[in-house]
Design a protein around this motif. Structure first.
Motif, PDB file in Angstrom:
ATOM      1  N   GLU A   6      -7.648  17.032   7.814  1.00 28.92           N
ATOM      2  CA  GLU A   6      -8.332  16.618   9.058  1.00 28.92           C
ATOM      3  C   GLU A   6      -8.928  15.231   8.873  1.00 28.92           C
ATOM      4  OE1 GLU A   6     -11.210  19.427  10.532  1.00 28.92           O
ATOM      5  OE2 GLU A   6      -9.853  21.104  10.170  1.00 28.92           O
ATOM      6  N   TRP A   7      -9.562  14.988   7.719  1.00 26.18           N
ATOM      7  CA  TRP A   7     -10.155  13.676   7.463  1.00 26.18           C
ATOM      8  C   TRP A   7      -9.090  12.597   7.392  1.00 26.18           C
ATOM      9  CZ3 TRP A   7     -13.644  15.932   3.103  1.00 26.18           C
ATOM     10  CH2 TRP A   7     -14.757  16.536   3.676  1.00 26.18           C
ATOM     11  N   ALA A   8      -7.989  12.896   6.741  1.00 31.87           N
ATOM     12  CA  ALA A   8      -6.899  11.919   6.648  1.00 31.87           C
ATOM     13  C   ALA A   8      -6.375  11.586   8.034  1.00 31.87           C
ATOM     14  CB  ALA A   8      -5.778  12.455   5.763  1.00 31.87           C
ATOM     15  N   SER A   9      -6.258  12.596   8.873  1.00 28.71           N
ATOM     16  CA  SER A   9      -5.785  12.389  10.243  1.00 28.71           C
ATOM     17  C   SER A   9      -6.773  11.544  11.037  1.00 28.71           C
ATOM     18  CB  SER A   9      -5.577  13.738  10.922  1.00 28.71           C
ATOM     19  OG  SER A   9      -5.187  13.549  12.253  1.00 28.71           O
ATOM     20  N   GLU A  10      -8.071  11.817  10.862  1.00 25.23           N
ATOM     21  CA  GLU A  10      -9.100  11.043  11.553  1.00 25.23           C
ATOM     22  C   GLU A  10      -9.068   9.589  11.093  1.00 25.23           C
ATOM     23  OE1 GLU A  10     -12.864  12.968  10.976  1.00 25.23           O
ATOM     24  OE2 GLU A  10     -12.195  14.794  11.979  1.00 25.23           O
ATOM     25  N   GLU A  11      -8.927   9.379   9.772  1.00 24.69           N
ATOM     26  CA  GLU A  11      -8.866   8.014   9.231  1.00 24.69           C
ATOM     27  C   GLU A  11      -7.653   7.271   9.776  1.00 24.69           C
ATOM     28  OE1 GLU A  11      -9.131   7.915   4.988  1.00 24.69           O
ATOM     29  OE2 GLU A  11     -10.929   9.162   4.988  1.00 24.69           O
ATOM     30  N   THR A  12      -6.527   7.959   9.874  1.00 21.65           N
ATOM     31  CA  THR A  12      -5.319   7.337  10.427  1.00 21.65           C
ATOM     32  C   THR A  12      -5.553   6.953  11.876  1.00 21.65           C
ATOM     33  OG1 THR A  12      -3.901   8.590   8.943  1.00 21.65           O
ATOM     34  CG2 THR A  12      -2.871   7.703  10.921  1.00 21.65           C
ATOM     35  N   GLY A  13      -6.180   7.837  12.641  1.00 19.69           N
ATOM     36  CA  GLY A  13      -6.481   7.551  14.045  1.00 19.69           C
ATOM     37  C   GLY A  13      -7.388   6.349  14.199  1.00 19.69           C
TER      38      GLY A  13
END
Length: 82
Positions: A6-13
């Motif tokens: 989830e954090w990786a996805s948020e950082e990518t966003g």
């Protein structure tokens, strides 16, 4: 492990939103337009909204007209964005 993805996805966003702001600012600059409050919306970065939003902000009437004139086509004749 789910939290890490989830954090990786948020950082990518957030990276995508920052890149979009950078690209838009450069394109507006080429057209002689400045939106002083253009940036990534911090509220949507902090919340689990999904994808961060780009905040275009407020501008003067003159800047709004310059922005409208810089867009291709006539407003009413253009196809709506999908």
């Amino acid at each position: 492990m789910e939290k890490a993805s989830e954090w990786a996805s948020e950082e990518t966003g957030i990276r995508e939103a920052v890149a979009a702001v950078t690209e838009l600012r450069a394109a507006l600059e080429r057209a002689g337009i400045a939106l002083p409050s253009l940036g990534v919306d911090p509220v949507t970065c902090a919340a689990s909204y999904g994808r961060p939003l780009v905040e275009l902000g407020r501008c003067t009437a003159e800047t709004a007209r310059l922005l409208a004139a810089a867009l291709p086509g006539k407003g009413a004749d253009r196809e709506p964005a999908s």
